[in-house]
Write an enzyme that holds these catalytic residues in place. Structure first.
Site, PDB file in Angstrom:
ATOM      1  N   TRP A 126       0.822  -1.215   0.000  1.00 29.74           N
ATOM      2  CA  TRP A 126       0.000   0.000   0.000  1.00 29.74           C
ATOM      3  C   TRP A 126       0.854   1.263   0.000  1.00 29.74           C
ATOM      4  O   TRP A 126       0.357   2.334   0.256  1.00 29.74           O
ATOM      5  CB  TRP A 126      -0.930   0.002   1.222  1.00 29.74           C
ATOM      6  CG  TRP A 126      -0.222   0.197   2.553  1.00 29.74           C
ATOM      7  CD1 TRP A 126       1.067  -0.131   2.836  1.00 29.74           C
ATOM      8  CD2 TRP A 126      -0.762   0.769   3.741  1.00 29.74           C
ATOM      9  NE1 TRP A 126       1.363   0.165   4.136  1.00 29.74           N
ATOM     10  CE2 TRP A 126       0.255   0.729   4.720  1.00 29.74           C
ATOM     11  CE3 TRP A 126      -1.999   1.293   4.091  1.00 29.74           C
ATOM     12  CZ2 TRP A 126       0.056   1.211   6.010  1.00 29.74           C
ATOM     13  CZ3 TRP A 126      -2.188   1.770   5.369  1.00 29.74           C
ATOM     14  CH2 TRP A 126      -1.163   1.730   6.323  1.00 29.74           C
ATOM     15  N   GLU A 134       0.262  -5.174  11.965  1.00 33.63           N
ATOM     16  CA  GLU A 134       0.280  -6.615  11.676  1.00 33.63           C
ATOM     17  C   GLU A 134       0.526  -7.480  12.908  1.00 33.63           C
ATOM     18  O   GLU A 134       0.453  -8.703  12.818  1.00 33.63           O
ATOM     19  CB  GLU A 134       1.352  -6.918  10.603  1.00 33.63           C
ATOM     20  CG  GLU A 134       0.987  -6.317   9.267  1.00 33.63           C
ATOM     21  CD  GLU A 134       2.112  -6.461   8.239  1.00 33.63           C
ATOM     22  OE1 GLU A 134       3.285  -6.537   8.658  1.00 33.63           O
ATOM     23  OE2 GLU A 134       1.807  -6.488   7.043  1.00 33.63           O
ATOM     24  N   GLN A 143       2.957  -0.747  14.533  1.00 37.64           N
ATOM     25  CA  GLN A 143       3.029   0.564  13.878  1.00 37.64           C
ATOM     26  C   GLN A 143       1.718   1.297  14.083  1.00 37.64           C
ATOM     27  O   GLN A 143       0.731   0.745  14.539  1.00 37.64           O
ATOM     28  CB  GLN A 143       3.269   0.395  12.399  1.00 37.64           C
ATOM     29  CG  GLN A 143       2.076  -0.204  11.651  1.00 37.64           C
ATOM     30  CD  GLN A 143       2.366  -0.367  10.173  1.00 37.64           C
ATOM     31  OE1 GLN A 143       2.741  -1.444   9.740  1.00 37.64           O
ATOM     32  NE2 GLN A 143       2.235   0.692   9.416  1.00 37.64           N
TER      33      GLN A 143
END
Lengths: 793, 793
Positions: free
Chosen positions: A350, A489, A610
């Site tokens: 992305w 993730e 993140q």
């Protein structure tokens, strides 16, 4: 902040991979890593030349499972040069490699796109040989590259024996942890020689069978090679260069690279040979190459003083040589690691979300081309949705050439040595990122031609997907999106859950609601027949559009403890003892691997790899975000947002290079403490290889582009749109001034200069009319063509 | 004016070729001629499916010379269907062909892009069979086409035996006079079947080796074929359809066409099979196809009442299916004969000069793509100039895929049977046409991104070529361009001259001067580094730019008897006895062939095939043309121009379809007598096949587009540019009103309506701002977004 460390004076094998990556040269069509030409080829060596968009699919068997890997193909090595000294008064010396050099220097000039390496060798009897390589990948003619090598003898006479090699015996072997995967992509090698010192090599990839040819013209003195040999996978031209003190011997290799991907269509080998034969001599190549780079910098430079400016220039350099104006003629996407290495197998994620804002402002044709790359893969995204029983388009988290999902289904934790199931393909939010890019691109450029055609098809297909994926929860009285993975993730499942995925990721839900609302806006604006066509092809009847409206107002966003929950139930997870882990492990960026190796799982903890929910503050201006929440029936005030930023800031390990960037952006825009600390970390990510070795496998293109955008849009608060140019500068003490030239709608070459408390806008004389400016406090001004105006802020 | 005659009720083999061409269906990517599906394949049959941009190079030997022909490739036949009746009470009938039908009708609906053919057969015993074919080439999904055949029995029971054929045994044989040239382009045939009734055929062209695959899904009742056979070059699926009175049996063939030219890259056979298998059923295909056509008409329609309007709609239909929005993703040019036949071997000439004005106003992305097609062939044009010892770029008069000169070196005069040397490649003016298109496109769209990048490279390279080609004549005190051929191909040499070419063609010289002047304008506007880059790569130093300025002021234009001379010495040629030739031959459009067959040559006479000097009045508004002449130091007043128009009007045979168009334009704009007569001839060119058989070999795309442009820009005097929308309407009694929607700069969907003495402009609410309008007499107005205003003229 230290000087960007991509030069070194001693050959240091441990640093060579990093230097190779950071000294990569490219032109948007292909790139060659900055490897030393005299590196011996071998099973562990990968020279690293990649052609944008050229992927190959192979099947591997790992951990008992069949794996398809679609790799960005490592092309034949064209830079390779072997040489040794043959003194008149002594037997021939050994073949020389950088490790044997007394001195070794690599210098990259990002302004001209030229890499120079110097080596100095000395034998036991004091005979010296100075070797200097100059290399370029041509920015004006995207088929060409060149490498000049100069030899100079000290204290001896004789010859230097040089083998100029074109070697197709290469594999994708640049990333150690992928070596269990099939890495041989090239077959059907044919090679030969043409007149004028041209050697050629043709081969093809396995699937889908791209034909590739490289032709190299070698020029040396004396002109004719002593020997020309065709090997099984390439060619060798051997030269004997007479050496004497104070004389220089030169070998120039000029590469022409062609493939069956090129237009006009032609036989790659013939075309490459013709081009190599007629390519200009090096001085002319250098001049036109440097002129092309000067033009790129004119259009794309972000001027920032000091060391930050130097790093930003290197970031821009890598961005521009991965995605240059030549990209606009290709079917290429934004490879997460540039054309700089084989990490992530060259896949597209992305990252364009971080790249397109810059490109839209400086190289709108390149931005458009990257969106068209996604549009060409809309059929694949629709097929993926269909396979899940869903309507619309489900873009893959990782993609390559075919547009199918290329995310690994297993990944290796090097810390534990275990192969683990990988659920990151559940990052459905990538579709919203693409739709977002479509909308922002159209806003910035005013390109309704694109928005109404390919753009509308993408955006409405993604909206249709969300509408199909959402389910109504009567208990909540709201719609939900369940079983996904957010940008973070670390969280791919609830602790102890049977299946993967988490529910109601705030980022996923909020951006989906935004896409649905923009879909309705767009349908309202489309010409009638176009609207009817799209409604017909996507089955958008009144009931469906009512559902879009309902979803854009009633998607669920979870909250806990006065902050936005990253996903439903995040607040119920355990708190991690951050201090303990930092103490024990030092670098805890990959907390997931640490915990897995301990037999634990990061899914149990309020710990993020993140920025996830915080990404909302990166994508949307505060007023936009508040409006998005208000439409959803939630109140987002400054206090809630600040509390949310603070909450996740304390719970992030910054395992992604994008994380510091987003935190830096938010704190800079919000005038928060510690802004520079995050900005600095984002700047140093690759040049200081903060992730400890990952840069050598390829740069982090999204983070590099993001740092440029952080200064450009982040500091100026620039938003180009139908109302003209909106600015809302903030102050970052460490970057006191900046200047750049950008495109706003039909205006090109608009120059902005920012100083503390002041901003100048210059509009070129060729502009179609005055440019409206909106200053803070909604003060409207205009700047006429040919005029520069300063504004107090 | 008669109704466009592309329907017929009896099968008429003599008219079939014309009907086939005028009933061609396409979507900008590929097209299929409107041939009857049951035509037997054979050496003289060519089914006529062409893929845009897919050319193949073969070598032939004709008249003792080696000839390379690069042909637009005739692809495998996917429409072919053989059938015969097997009554229960009688032996099987013969295989049925259209010639055996009692009635035969073809009806094309240009609004929906659907062709329907009806046939009715009756045997000696009164058993009837009605067959209706419906065909479409899908406008929404450019890989798909479909054909549905309905069978209905009258007075008998039994079965219809149907062979659904996919046949790769095709050659380029659609133009009789090319049959001495090598016409076999497809080889390496492989064929087979997949589940779901899918038959596939893969093959490749010889040079440059494009891989092509067609997959056809045949659906019938009963579902399973009685037999499936793989032949040497294709497949046959045999069905036995039960027939009974008042029951209909159906066979639907759905085609998916893929090639190695497509993006994303994939194996063509696999991709085609997948697409054919998952293509929607016919009703859905029809609905989405018609919706796509409705969108094209919304964007592209020119509304004109009456028969002229119907013909114009047919012209637009053929233009839009040759150059649709799908073209923008391809590397395709403007084939002079559409994708409608094999005349001129599918080559690209200068027809975009007549096509781009329309596309720039309605489909700017397509216009841009066609210019990029030229830009990709700039290296070939530069190589051609270099081979002539000249700088810059020399675009070929005819080109195909490679961008090399493809003009025939010999042509056949069918009247004399002689093969004659052909010098039409000396039409160097094509380069100026391309440069002109670049400039006009940028003017209309405001697309400086294109102008400064690819556009500048084309325009400056063409200017550089003219500068190198011009020689100074001290006697005249002027520069000259010698040894060329103008648009009028009758004059390729002076009578009795040793070599080919004429000197100082007024059209060539004036347009060259214009290009040089625009080159200087452009250099003055370019950003500094871009200017430096282009000056460096094209060797444009101060002396060279001074030369451009001098040339743009001192190129020679010849005059005689108070008119512009078509070329130097034209006035000295003999006058032709036009009456005598008209009496003797009737149609003297191809006067060149008549005279050659008589042992004479048209080079001796003041006789033009088509408008040549008069083209200047088509390309430039009167004020622009006067300024161009004034800069060259010539005075062009209204009297001189009218005299020139009158002079050549009486000396033209209109041997090109473009000639009536240009005359019609000039007389309409100049309010001259006979305007409608020329306009009418231009309108009828193809629908009435005025050139006697040439339409059947492919439509005349330039002339078709030109008639649309004649009404659109010619009547309204519309010029979209940086100052907004300039209009200067004239009256043509036969076309009292017109309306269309166009793009002007960043404004899309601007609606114009013209009535006698009045003009309305509507600007859509989504426009970025008010649209400035310049009315005759330099009256400046604006129309706000969302507003429609009427203006008195």
């Amino acid at each position: 902040m230290t000087d960007p460390d991509w030069r070194y004076d001693r050959y240091d094998p441990a640093r060579e991979r990093l230097v190779e990556a950071l000294c990569t040269l490219g032109n948007g069509r292909f790139a060659t890593r900055g490897s030393a030409p005299e590196c011996p080829a071998g099973p562990t060596h990968y020279p690293g030349t990649y052609l944008a968009g050229c992927y190959d699919r192979r099947t591997s068997h790992v951990a008992g499972r069949r794996i398809e890997n679609e790799d960005l193909v490592n092309l034949p090595n064209w830079t390779l040069l072997r040489y040794r000294c043959r003194p008149d008064d002594a037997p021939p010396g050994p073949w020389l490699t950088p490790g044997a050099a007394r001195h070794c220097t690599a210098r990259l000039d990002p302004r001209t796109g030229v890499l120079v390496r110097y080596l100095f060798f000395e034998d036991a009897d004091g005979r010296g040989l100075r070797v200097s390589h100059l290399r370029l990948v041509h920015m004006a003619d995207p088929d060409l590259a060149a490498q000049r090598t100069l030899f100079r003898a000290y204290g001896w006479r004789g010859t230097v024996e040089v083998e100029s090699v074109l070697d197709g015996d290469v594999t994708n072997s640049g990333v150690a942890r992928y070596r269990d995967l099939e890495g041989r992509h090239l077959g059907g090698h044919q090679a030969g020689f043409r007149s004028g010192g041209v050697a050629w090599l043709a081969c093809r990839t396995a699937d889908p069978g791209v034909r590739i040819a490289l032709a190299v013209r070698t020029e040396a003195t004396p002109e004719r090679p002593a020997r020309e040999t065709v090997t099984a996978t390439g060619t060798v031209q051997t030269y004997r260069l007479p050496m004497a003190p104070r004389r220089t011997a030169t070998v120039v290799k000029t590469l022409a690279l062609r493939s069956s991907l090129d237009r006009p269509v032609a036989d790659p080998a013939t075309a490459a040979c013709d081009e190599a034969a007629r390519a200009p001599a090096l001085p002319r190549l250098l001049a036109t190459h440097e002129a092309a780079w000067a033009r790129l910098w004119e259009q794309g430079e972000l001027e920032v003083p000091g060391e930050a400016g130097r790093i930003l220039r290197l970031h821009l350099f890598h961005l521009l040589q991965t995605l240059s104006p030549h990209t606009a003629g290709l079917d290429a996407g934004v490879p997460a690691r540039g054309l700089h290495g084989e990490a992530y197998r060259g896949h597209v994620f992305w990252d364009e979300l971080f790249v397109l804002p810059y490109l839209g402002l400086h190289f709108p044709e390149v931005a458009r081309s990257l969106l068209l790359h996604r549009h060409r893969r809309l059929p694949a995204a629709r097929a993926a949705a269909r396979d899940e029983g869903l309507p619309g388009a489900m873009y893959p988290w990782q993609s390559a050439s075919s547009g199918r999902e290329e995310t690994q289904t297993l990944h290796l934790n090097p810390r534990s040595g275990r192969w683990l199931p990988d659920h990151s393909h559940l990052q459905r939010h990538v579709g919203s990122a693409i739709a977002h890019n479509v909308w922002r691109y159209a806003e910035t450029t005013g390109d309704r031609g694109f928005l109404y055609s390919a753009g509308a098809e993408i955006l409405l297909s993604v909206a249709r997907f969300w509408s199909g994926a959402a389910t109504f929860d009567p208990a909540l009285g709201r719609y939900r999106l369940t079983g996904v993975v957010g940008p973070d993730e670390y969280h791919d499942a609830y602790p102890d859950a049977a299946g993967p995925g988490i529910d109601d990721n705030a980022y996923t839900n909020a951006t989906a609601a935004w896409v649905l609302a923009r879909g309705l806006d767009l349908l309202g604006e489309l010409p009638a027949a176009r609207r009817a066509e799209l409604c017909g092809s996507l089955c958008l009847d009144d009931a469906e559009l009512s559902r879009w409206d309902a979803l854009s107002r009633r998607l669920y966003l979870p909250f806990h403890q006065g902050v936005i929950s990253q996903f439903a139930g995040y607040g119920d997870l355990a708190e991690l003892d951050w201090e303990r882990y930092r103490e024990r492990y030092g670098d805890i960026r990959r907390l997931d691997r640490i915990l897995e190796a301990e037999g634990d799982t990061v899914n149990r903890y309020q710990a993020s790899k993140q920025a996830d929910a915080l990404m909302l503050g990166y994508l949307f201006r505060p007023s936009e975000l508040a409006a998005l929440f208000a439409r959803l029936g939630y109140r987002l005030d400054d206090a809630l947002w600040r509390a949310t930023v603070d909450y996740y800031r304390r719970r992030s390990s910054h395992g992604s290079t994008l994380s510091s960037l987003v935190h830096g952006w938010l704190l800079t825009r919000g005038d928060g403490p510690g802004a520079w600390e995050h900005c600095r970390e984002a700047l140093l990510g690759d040049v200081a290889d903060l992730q400890g070795g990952t840069t050598g496998e390829g740069i982090h293109l999204g983070a590099m582009a993001g740092t440029v955008d952080l200064v450009e849009r982040g500091l100026t608060g620039l938003a180009a749109g139908p109302e003209g140019l909106r600015v809302a500068p903030v102050t970052l003490r460490e970057i006191p001034r900046t200047a750049f030239t950008c495109c706003v709608g039909a205006h090109r070459g608009v120059r902005l200069r920012m100083l503390p408390g002041r901003l100048a806008v210059r509009v070129p004389a060729s502009s179609p009319g005055p440019l409206p400016i909106v200053l803070p406090g909604d003060r409207h001004r205009t700047v006429a063509p040919g005029e520069e105006r300063w504004f107090r802020l």
